[in-house]
Design an enzyme around this catalytic site. Structure first.
Site: not given
Ligand SMILES: CC(C)(COP(=O)(O)OP(=O)(O)OC[C@H]1O[C@@H](n2cnc3c(N)ncnc32)[C@H](O)[C@@H]1OP(=O)(O)O)[C@@H](O)C(=O)NCCC(=O)NCCS
Length: 435
Positions: A267, A306, A362
């Site tokens: 987050h 996101h 971010d």
């Molecule tokens: C923001 C976040 C938690 C959203 O998660 P979510 O909606 O649950 O999405 P998921 O984790 O289900 O991701 C969907 C797919 O994209 C991939 N993915 C998501 N974010 C990714 C990233 N930053 N880098 C690489 N792969 C990513 C996941 O591994 C998943 O792949 P799969 O379908 O092969 O398993 C996630 O994108 C993340 O961890 N981002 C990095 C942290 C970040 O920048 N957070 C700030 C948010 S404002």
């Protein structure tokens, strides 16, 4: 029959019709769907609330597919261009942009609540010398509950408003105090002649000069970043604020819970992680190898992806623009080269395109923060200061919504049925089975 959903339960062959309101069916309507009088009724299963609306809200609108973010109907781009953060805070909290007189009164009120009680200062001085500033902030916001015990009267609108003003005013003071503690400098008291961002900069960086003068470009950049982070509808920390607030805990305690949720690396902690990632990559040439590693499942590209935006995060666009203004004053942050290359490669790569992974707020904010002079440990704290406005607006909306009650999800129990008690002398064998 328009705006209804007809469901046939194949277990019983019975048909039910439930209303559709604003694109949703009420989960409680599904409870009528039963196999017999003993049946509890149908529930929905939605881990991580991927498709569940938990409230009605008129504060923030997001269209993640089209990359739209609006506060009270006003596009974020327009607010970032024309308003100050405190003006936007007024809009978010009260629903309308303030008149000149209203804004003057509001700014004056916030300015006169910025002081921390001396006992709060002493309390913060007790943290270990290397305490993380975000952890200090979480604990100190909770500790304010001891300074303002009247805050627990959450049903009195005037009392609520007083606590809201205090929290918005004191967040920068707590944040600056956490920073000064961390670097070992004495605490600087607020200066009422200064604007909200300038006063924050004054409390962070004033040394022996009689009057701190903030660079106006950097102060404006900080104010814009505050606007961009002020609210983001039902995200993890706002959900925490609403959930804890629904038990009628006071706003300091509810906000400490929200700030704790914000501190996680998925987050608000993500911008700190972005900087660490850029450090780890080291140079532009190493970007392709790093992206390959991520695609092979070793870690994530921090600052990408996101839950809601499946398009370029509109806040990231504004931050990129703001970065150019900041770098004219501070010189270019060398990490920008790496970030731009990372973005370029990721936006062309099938892995990221297919999953709709775009830079989020971010990705660039940390680079600006670092150029302005903040250490990565402060980044999440910088997120928490403006988000306090969103948390408080959402908390108040929750409290005044007659449909809201204490938040309490259901579960699908997957454990044992009732079991016979095992006396102590017979338990070793049971433990062995478990091993
Ligand atoms: C923001 C976040 C938690 C959203 O998660 P979510 O909606 O649950 O999405 P998921 O984790 O289900 O991701 C969907 C797919 O994209 C991939 N993915 C998501 N974010 C990714 C990233 N930053 N880098 C690489 N792969 C990513 C996941 O591994 C998943 O792949 P799969 O379908 O092969 O398993 C996630 O994108 C993340 O961890 N981002 C990095 C942290 C970040 O920048 N957070 C700030 C948010 S404002």
């Amino acid at each position: 029959m328009a705006d209804t959903l007809t469901i046939t339960d194949n277990r019983t062959q019975k048909t039910y019709t439930v209303p559709i309101e604003k694109g949703a069916v009420r989960a409680m309507d599904l409870r009528l769907i039963k196999t017999g009088p003993e049946d509890f009724g149908l529930m929905t299963y939605d881990p991580a609330f991927m498709n569940t609306a938990a409230c009605h809200s008129s504060i923030t609108f997001i269209d993640g597919d089209r990359g739209i973010l609006r506060y009270r109907g006003y596009p974020i781009e327009v607010l970032a261009e024309h308003c100050t953060f405190l003006e936007v805070a007024y809009l978010i909290l009260f629903g309308e942009l303030p008149s000149q007189a209203e804004l003057k009164g509001w700014v004056n009120e916030i300015t006169h609540h910025t002081m921390l009680h001396e006992t709060t200062k002493k309390f913060m001085e007790g943290f270990r010398y290397n305490a993380h500033p975000m952890t200090m902030l979480v604990s100190s916001v909770a500790a304010l509950s001891t300074v303002y015990p009247e805050a627990k009267d959450i049903h009195d609108p005037a009392n609520r408003l007083l606590q809201i003003k205090r929290l918005i005013a004191k967040m920068p003071s707590i944040a600056a105090m956490a920073y000064r503690h961390n670097v070992g400098f004495p605490y600087v008291y607020p200066d009422n002649d200064l604007s909200y961002p300038e006063n924050f900069m004054n409390m962070l960086w004033k040394m022996v000069e009689p009057k701190y003068v903030a660079n106006p470009v950097l102060a404006r950049a900080l104010d814009i970043l505050f606007i961009l982070h002020a609210d983001h509808e039902q995200n993890c920390s706002t959900n925490a604020m609403r959930a804890v607030g629904s038990s009628q805990a006071d706003p300091y305690l509810a906000m400490a819970a929200a700030a704790a949720a914000l501190s996680g690396p998925l987050h608000g902690g993500a911008n700190e992680e972005v900087l660490r990632m850029l450090d780890e990559i080291g140079s532009k040439e190493n970007v392709p190898a790093y992206v390959k590693k991520v695609k092979e499942g070793h870690g994530k590209l921090m600052g990408f992806g996101h839950r809601i935006y499946k398009n370029y995060d509109p806040r990231a666009k504004i931050i990129k623009w703001s970065a150019d203004q900041v770098f004219e004053v501070t010189g270019r942050n060398p990490k920008l080269e790496i970030a731009l290359e990372l973005e370029r490669i990721a936006l062309e790569d099938d892995y990221f395109v297919k999953r709709k992974l775009y830079p989020n707020v971010d990705f660039y904010s940390g680079i600006i923060y670092q150029a302005v002079g903040f250490k990565p440990e402060m980044f999440t704290v910088l997120f928490a200061i403006p988000r306090a406005v969103g948390w408080l607006a959402q908390w108040q909306e929750m409290l005044t919504d007659p449909e809201q009650k204490i938040a309490r999800p259901r579960q699908i129990y997957t454990g044992h049925e009732v079991r016979e008690f095992v006396p102590m002398e017979k338990r070793a064998a049971v433990a062995e089975v478990r091993r």
